[in-house]
Scaffold this motif. Sequence first.
Motif, PDB file in Angstrom:
ATOM      1  N   PRO A  68     -15.362  14.357  19.503  1.00  4.96           N
ATOM      2  CA  PRO A  68     -13.897  14.464  19.567  1.00  4.96           C
ATOM      3  C   PRO A  68     -13.374  15.809  19.076  1.00  4.96           C
ATOM      4  O   PRO A  68     -12.494  16.406  19.706  1.00  4.96           O
ATOM      5  CB  PRO A  68     -13.415  13.319  18.659  1.00  4.96           C
ATOM      6  CG  PRO A  68     -14.554  12.359  18.636  1.00  4.96           C
ATOM      7  CD  PRO A  68     -15.788  13.196  18.697  1.00  4.96           C
ATOM      8  N   ILE A  83     -14.279  18.543  21.660  1.00  5.90           N
ATOM      9  CA  ILE A  83     -13.436  18.440  22.851  1.00  5.90           C
ATOM     10  C   ILE A  83     -12.033  18.972  22.557  1.00  5.90           C
ATOM     11  O   ILE A  83     -11.478  19.767  23.325  1.00  5.90           O
ATOM     12  CB  ILE A  83     -13.366  16.981  23.339  1.00  5.90           C
ATOM     13  CG1 ILE A  83     -14.740  16.534  23.858  1.00  5.90           C
ATOM     14  CG2 ILE A  83     -12.318  16.818  24.445  1.00  5.90           C
ATOM     15  CD1 ILE A  83     -14.853  15.038  24.130  1.00  5.90           C
ATOM     16  N   ALA A  84     -11.458  18.543  21.428  1.00  2.00           N
ATOM     17  CA  ALA A  84     -10.113  18.988  21.055  1.00  2.00           C
ATOM     18  C   ALA A  84     -10.076  20.491  20.801  1.00  2.00           C
ATOM     19  O   ALA A  84      -9.128  21.179  21.202  1.00  2.00           O
ATOM     20  CB  ALA A  84      -9.630  18.225  19.822  1.00  2.00           C
ATOM     21  N   THR A  95     -12.943   8.422  22.638  1.00  2.00           N
ATOM     22  CA  THR A  95     -11.747   8.690  23.427  1.00  2.00           C
ATOM     23  C   THR A  95     -10.499   8.556  22.564  1.00  2.00           C
ATOM     24  O   THR A  95      -9.579   9.377  22.630  1.00  2.00           O
ATOM     25  CB  THR A  95     -11.669   7.701  24.612  1.00  2.00           C
ATOM     26  OG1 THR A  95     -12.816   7.878  25.443  1.00  2.00           O
ATOM     27  CG2 THR A  95     -10.423   7.934  25.439  1.00  2.00           C
ATOM     28  N   VAL A 105     -10.172  11.550  20.381  1.00  2.00           N
ATOM     29  CA  VAL A 105      -9.730  12.711  21.158  1.00  2.00           C
ATOM     30  C   VAL A 105      -8.213  12.676  21.309  1.00  2.00           C
ATOM     31  O   VAL A 105      -7.526  13.690  21.136  1.00  2.00           O
ATOM     32  CB  VAL A 105     -10.413  12.741  22.543  1.00  2.00           C
ATOM     33  CG1 VAL A 105      -9.753  13.805  23.436  1.00  2.00           C
ATOM     34  CG2 VAL A 105     -11.897  13.037  22.405  1.00  2.00           C
ATOM     35  N   ALA A 133      -6.116  15.837  19.868  1.00  2.00           N
ATOM     36  CA  ALA A 133      -5.756  16.821  20.889  1.00  2.00           C
ATOM     37  C   ALA A 133      -4.329  17.335  20.725  1.00  2.00           C
ATOM     38  O   ALA A 133      -3.419  16.588  20.359  1.00  2.00           O
ATOM     39  CB  ALA A 133      -5.932  16.211  22.275  1.00  2.00           C
ATOM     40  N   VAL A 144      -3.641  13.604  27.140  1.00  2.00           N
ATOM     41  CA  VAL A 144      -4.997  13.123  27.436  1.00  2.00           C
ATOM     42  C   VAL A 144      -4.907  12.046  28.509  1.00  2.00           C
ATOM     43  O   VAL A 144      -4.180  11.057  28.356  1.00  2.00           O
ATOM     44  CB  VAL A 144      -5.685  12.543  26.189  1.00  2.00           C
ATOM     45  CG1 VAL A 144      -7.078  12.014  26.546  1.00  2.00           C
ATOM     46  CG2 VAL A 144      -5.785  13.593  25.085  1.00  2.00           C
TER      47      VAL A 144
END
Length: 284
Positions: free
Chosen positions: A231, A234-235, A264, A267, A271, A275
């Motif tokens: 996570p 990805i962020a 998920t 994330v 984020a 998303v």
Amino acid sequence: MSGRLIGQAEVIALATDGSSYTDGAVQEAIFLAQTCGAKIVVLNVIPIDSESMMGAYTFSAGMSEEIKSHLDNVSKMAKDHGIECDVVFEESFQPDKSIVELARQHKADILIMGRHGRRGLLKLLVGSMTAKVIGHGFPRVLVVPKDFTLGGERILVAVDGSVASDMAAEEAIDMGMHCSNLKEIYVLSVTSSEEGLDQAKELTEAICKKGQGKAQQVAFHPLAVVGKHAPEIIAAQALENKVDMILVGGHGKGLSKLLMGHVTEKVIGKAHCAVLVLEKKEGE
């Protein structure tokens, strides 16, 4: 729910609790509906407290004027943009389930929600409601931060070789084909060890090659990263590359089993941008 991808959406479900935390979701619903020529179905689901019925109804009654004003404003915004808009108001003991059921009933192609929300309805940071709504398996759920406005020039798709992440990659490529303002797509695979790096590179490069062949006007960038905290990675990659949206599978079970539901959810909470969670349809 039809097989239409986001760029071809005809019905957009917008879940709003009337709070300012859903402002970003409202703006995105209007923008997307205008872009696609889609209809908006506004879903306002009020939670009923089974342990304190009187308190729940008092809450609903007390908020009715504020909620009515909010829903009227959303309807007016849609009308001013030439968008067809229906409003659905419902009280429910399970608001998360009702939101998804209503979206399905109205044959929505995508469900848009705010990232935060009023107590008991859309508490979407890294709380239980995010997991509950996404856990019901609606094929496309777009979670939008309060003050975020999608520019639509850059997106990042997180992949791990699972069915759900394959759907996310397909969605990203379709957006590249249909969204004229989209300029760059970053394809990211996070692997937990060096041993999986080559496979991650092959996966991202294959998706980029496929995408480049279909959307030649868009620049595709393969990214393969080793790390145990998917996570955060990805962020961080989304922020570094200034993307407007992250596309991620809801319950992936592929390359390194990183894109599971709890990942998920994290994330979404970490984020800076919107998303889009892709879930495989029932029976697949």
